[in-house]
Design a protein around this motif. Structure first.
Motif, PDB file in Angstrom:
ATOM      1  N   THR A  30      26.691   9.944  -2.564  1.00  0.00           N
ATOM      2  CA  THR A  30      25.775   9.966  -1.533  1.00  0.00           C
ATOM      3  C   THR A  30      24.433  10.876  -1.922  1.00  0.00           C
ATOM      4  N   CYS A  31      24.590  11.177  -3.195  1.00  0.00           N
ATOM      5  CA  CYS A  31      23.331  11.811  -3.770  1.00  0.00           C
ATOM      6  C   CYS A  31      23.514  11.793  -5.397  1.00  0.00           C
ATOM      7  N   ASP A  32      22.388  12.045  -6.124  1.00  0.00           N
ATOM      8  CA  ASP A  32      22.373  12.233  -7.489  1.00  0.00           C
ATOM      9  C   ASP A  32      23.005  13.292  -7.989  1.00  0.00           C
ATOM     10  N   PRO A  33      23.565  13.410  -8.930  1.00  0.00           N
ATOM     11  CA  PRO A  33      23.454  12.460 -10.215  1.00  0.00           C
ATOM     12  C   PRO A  33      24.754  11.550 -10.138  1.00  0.00           C
ATOM     13  N   VAL A  34      25.618  11.459  -9.269  1.00  0.00           N
ATOM     14  CA  VAL A  34      26.693  10.404  -8.923  1.00  0.00           C
ATOM     15  C   VAL A  34      26.151   9.203  -8.706  1.00  0.00           C
ATOM     16  N   THR A  35      26.792   8.127  -9.091  1.00  0.00           N
ATOM     17  CA  THR A  35      26.280   6.707  -9.049  1.00  0.00           C
ATOM     18  C   THR A  35      27.490   5.697  -8.923  1.00  0.00           C
ATOM     19  N   VAL A  36      28.913   6.146  -9.322  1.00  0.00           N
ATOM     20  CA  VAL A  36      29.812   5.326  -9.411  1.00  0.00           C
ATOM     21  C   VAL A  36      30.793   6.001  -8.304  1.00  0.00           C
TER      22      VAL A  36
ATOM     23  N   MET B  72      39.178  13.238  -9.552  1.00  0.00           N
ATOM     24  CA  MET B  72      38.293  13.600 -10.596  1.00  0.00           C
ATOM     25  C   MET B  72      36.837  12.901 -10.553  1.00  0.00           C
ATOM     26  N   CYS B  73      35.763  13.780 -10.671  1.00  0.00           N
ATOM     27  CA  CYS B  73      34.342  13.279 -10.312  1.00  0.00           C
ATOM     28  C   CYS B  73      34.342  11.950 -11.250  1.00  0.00           C
ATOM     29  N   THR B  74      33.609  10.906 -10.910  1.00  0.00           N
ATOM     30  CA  THR B  74      33.015   9.840 -11.563  1.00  0.00           C
ATOM     31  C   THR B  74      31.949  10.179 -12.531  1.00  0.00           C
TER      32      THR B  74
ATOM     33  N   HIS C  67      28.098  19.288 -11.156  1.00  0.00           N
ATOM     34  CA  HIS C  67      26.692  19.016 -11.188  1.00  0.00           C
ATOM     35  C   HIS C  67      26.125  18.513  -9.712  1.00  0.00           C
ATOM     36  N   GLN C  68      26.727  19.206  -8.668  1.00  0.00           N
ATOM     37  CA  GLN C  68      26.304  19.194  -7.174  1.00  0.00           C
ATOM     38  C   GLN C  68      26.276  17.507  -6.893  1.00  0.00           C
ATOM     39  N   GLY C  69      26.716  16.543  -7.493  1.00  0.00           N
ATOM     40  CA  GLY C  69      26.658  15.379  -6.918  1.00  0.00           C
ATOM     41  C   GLY C  69      27.599  15.252  -5.423  1.00  0.00           C
ATOM     42  N   LYS C  70      27.427  14.260  -4.625  1.00  0.00           N
ATOM     43  CA  LYS C  70      28.228  14.338  -3.657  1.00  0.00           C
ATOM     44  C   LYS C  70      28.764  12.931  -3.217  1.00  0.00           C
ATOM     45  N   PHE C  71      29.885  12.806  -2.822  1.00  0.00           N
ATOM     46  CA  PHE C  71      30.722  11.773  -2.174  1.00  0.00           C
ATOM     47  C   PHE C  71      31.015  11.633  -0.840  1.00  0.00           C
ATOM     48  N   ASP C  72      30.873  10.500  -0.049  1.00  0.00           N
ATOM     49  CA  ASP C  72      31.641  10.436   1.247  1.00  0.00           C
ATOM     50  C   ASP C  72      33.244  10.256   1.033  1.00  0.00           C
ATOM     51  N   VAL C  73      34.004  10.972   1.639  1.00  0.00           N
ATOM     52  CA  VAL C  73      35.363  11.267   1.519  1.00  0.00           C
ATOM     53  C   VAL C  73      35.768  10.025   2.292  1.00  0.00           C
ATOM     54  N   ARG C  74      35.408   9.612   3.198  1.00  0.00           N
ATOM     55  CA  ARG C  74      35.878   8.120   3.972  1.00  0.00           C
ATOM     56  C   ARG C  74      36.037   7.060   3.371  1.00  0.00           C
TER      57      ARG C  74
END
Length: 105
Positions: free
Chosen positions: A80-86, A45-47, A68-75
């Protein structure tokens, strides 16, 4: 205190090639990512919003949230980019034979 309990999650033949799959392990919604020969695991689940990352787009080591097209490093689950911060919670993965094991706690 470290937990060395490894949970049998699924067979390696069920892993997609260079993609993501959502699975349920001990009541948890987990995303498994295959990048080359490596397998990574995070919460599914996206944070930032209520979207399942297994429905997103995996490019290299980044998963893009479908909402919302935010990105996370799966490792490591880091944004890795807005709008995700957690960050996402990530989990150790081990392959033994033809099985994928996760350490959830």
């Amino acid at each position: 205190m470290s937990n060395d309990k490894w949970i049998d999650a699924l067979g390696t033949d069920e892993l997609p090639s260079d993609d993501v799959v959502g699975i349920s392990v001990e009541g948890r919604d987990i995303a498994l990512y295959t990048v080359g020969d490596e397998v990574y695991a995070t919460d599914n689940m996206c944070t930032h919003g209520q979207a399942r990352l297994c429905d997103g787009f995996l490019e290299g080591h980044e998963i893009e949230c479908p909402l919302h097209q935010g990105k996370f490093d799966v490792r490591n689950g880091q944004p890795t980019c807005d709008p995700v911060t957690v960050p996402l919670r990530s989990y150790p993965v081990r392959i033994e034979g033809s099985r994928v094991f996760l350490q959830l706690d």
